[in-house]
Design a protein around this motif. Structure first.
Motif: not given
Length: 199
Positions: A145-159
């Motif tokens: 649906t959003l093929p060219n959108a830029c996704f930025i995730a913010l997390t506080g959970t240790p990866l």
């Protein structure tokens, strides 16, 4: 926050195969992720090289959605709070720029309702605690649906190991601020675990 926003803006400026590169900002709990989201959205909206940005801030709790919407308004920014999937579809499909806040289930239902893919590379989706919302069919549907959108995730959970896969899906780590660093800076108190046996 300053370094995360500087690094994010550097990363999103410029296209790679028709889209901007996203990623994950991993900042320990208590380091102000909500404000980082607001300031990053402001930086994108004020960037003169991004002509018509549509910025969607996605959280997974209604209280956090209200908090982020309120923070934006206190900063003097106009923000649309999409409380229904239908309203979110209208905002995403409109030609105007916008800053939109919503919760993840409304975002999922909106993505399913959009028939024709939105191909703009000036759609930015800032996702709070992205590892909880980026799995399986939702991820596939979103990419369609959003093929060219830029996704930025913010997390506080240790990866942990399984979460590294989420980071890769978003485009890798943009910036990290670990618990150790935050404790050294006296920004958070150290976490102490005590092993106990229940009676």
């Amino acid at each position: 926050q300053y370094y995360a926003i500087k690094k994010s803006m550097k990363r999103i400026n410029g296209l790679d195969q028709g889209r901007r590169k996203g990623g994950v900002i991993w900042h320990t709990q208590g380091s102000g992720k909500s404000l980082t989201m607001v300031m990053l959205a402001q930086a994108i909206a004020m960037d003169s090289s991004i002509k018509n940005p549509k910025i969607v801030l996605v959280t997974d709790r209604t209280d956090l959605d209200r908090q982020i919407t309120g923070t934006f308004r206190k900063c003097g920014n106009f923000v649309e709070n999409a409380t229904t999937g239908k309203r979110l579809v209208e905002l995403l499909e409109s030609k105007s720029d916008a800053i939109i806040t919503t919760i993840v289930n409304k975002f999922i239902s909106a993505v399913k309702k959009i028939k024709k893919p939105l191909e703009s590379h000036d759609i930015f989706v800032l996702v709070d605690e992205g590892h909880r919302t980026q799995n399986g069919t939702f991820n596939i549907q979103m990419q369609k649906t959003l093929p060219n959108a830029c996704f930025i995730a913010l997390t506080g959970t240790p990866l942990f190991k399984k979460d590294k896969n989420t980071a890769a899906k978003f485009g890798g780590i943009i910036d990290s601020y670990t618990v150790d660093q935050a404790v050294k800076d006296k920004a958070v108190v150290p976490l102490l675990y005590e092993g106990r046996l229940a009676n």
